[in-house]
Design an enzyme around this catalytic site. Structure first.
Site, PDB file in Angstrom:
ATOM      1  N   CYS A 179      33.488  50.081  65.533  1.00 26.69           N
ATOM      2  CA  CYS A 179      33.538  48.750  64.944  1.00 26.69           C
ATOM      3  C   CYS A 179      33.645  48.893  63.431  1.00 26.69           C
ATOM      4  O   CYS A 179      33.010  49.768  62.838  1.00 26.69           O
ATOM      5  CB  CYS A 179      32.272  47.988  65.316  1.00 26.69           C
ATOM      6  SG  CYS A 179      32.178  46.344  64.609  1.00 26.69           S
ATOM      7  N   GLU A 189      38.683  52.199  68.215  1.00 29.89           N
ATOM      8  CA  GLU A 189      38.539  51.567  69.520  1.00 29.89           C
ATOM      9  C   GLU A 189      39.576  50.458  69.656  1.00 29.89           C
ATOM     10  O   GLU A 189      39.803  49.682  68.735  1.00 29.89           O
ATOM     11  CB  GLU A 189      37.125  51.003  69.660  1.00 29.89           C
ATOM     12  CG  GLU A 189      36.817  50.481  71.032  1.00 29.89           C
ATOM     13  CD  GLU A 189      35.363  50.089  71.178  1.00 29.89           C
ATOM     14  OE1 GLU A 189      35.111  49.049  71.820  1.00 29.89           O
ATOM     15  OE2 GLU A 189      34.489  50.809  70.660  1.00 29.89           O
TER      16      GLU A 189
END
Length: 180
Positions: free
Chosen positions: A26, A60
């Site tokens: 993140c 991600e």
């Protein structure tokens, strides 16, 4: 830093071990600090950590629209900087990946975005005329602030996955090893 001290500008979280090769889970730059290079700094920081781990990685997925633009910009600038420094007449996508710690798929996407990947005689070829490289480097510069790897003091997680990690550069055959 100002007269009131230090202020948080953003955040990122790193996966200690990822089955799919993520080096960043993140990333967030606070709205009042966006468009000032802090997101690029955090992206650069995550790749410098990957270099210390001797791994290639990727963020991600899926990426947000802003994340996609930020990463594509970072990958393009890093690949161009490497091609500018590289002295050998040929280089492979895997060599670029190992030297930058950027996943080969992301290197390929950056080369395609830059128009440097050609398909000739059933093979993909990286084609970088010097004049084109100079022009592209001016359009896609490495942005400040930058991470100074010499000032990064960090030890990677060492655990039960050593030697079994398919994202490790050192897990490759010795003759394939390329220094980052």
């Amino acid at each position: 830093y100002d007269e009131r001290g230090y202020h948080p500008t953003g955040y990122f979280s790193k996966e200690k071990y990822s089955d799919v090769g993520y080096n960043l889970a993140c990333i967030l730059t606070l709205p009042c600090y966006q468009r000032k290079g802090y997101g690029n700094f955090l992206i650069s920081f995550s790749y410098e950590l990957s270099k210390k781990e001797f791994k290639v990685g990727s963020p991600e997925k899926p990426l947000s629209d802003l994340g996609h633009v930020s990463y594509r910009s970072y990958w393009a600038a890093e690949v161009l900087a490497l091609l500018h420094r590289y002295t050998s007449p040929s280089i492979s996508i895997m060599e670029i990946s190992k030297m930058t710690s950027i996943l080969s798929d992301d290197v390929t996407n950056a080369l395609q975005y830059l128009g440097l990947l050609k398909y000739i005689c059933n093979n993909h070829v990286i084609c970088v005329p010097p004049v084109i490289l100079k022009d592209l480097m001016m359009r896609h510069p490495q942005k400040a602030p930058r991470v100074d790897p010499d000032k990064l003091h960090w030890a990677p997680l060492i655990g039960q996955f050593v030697g079994k990690d398919k994202w490790s550069i050192k897990a490759k055959r010795p003759d394939e090893a390329v220094e980052p």
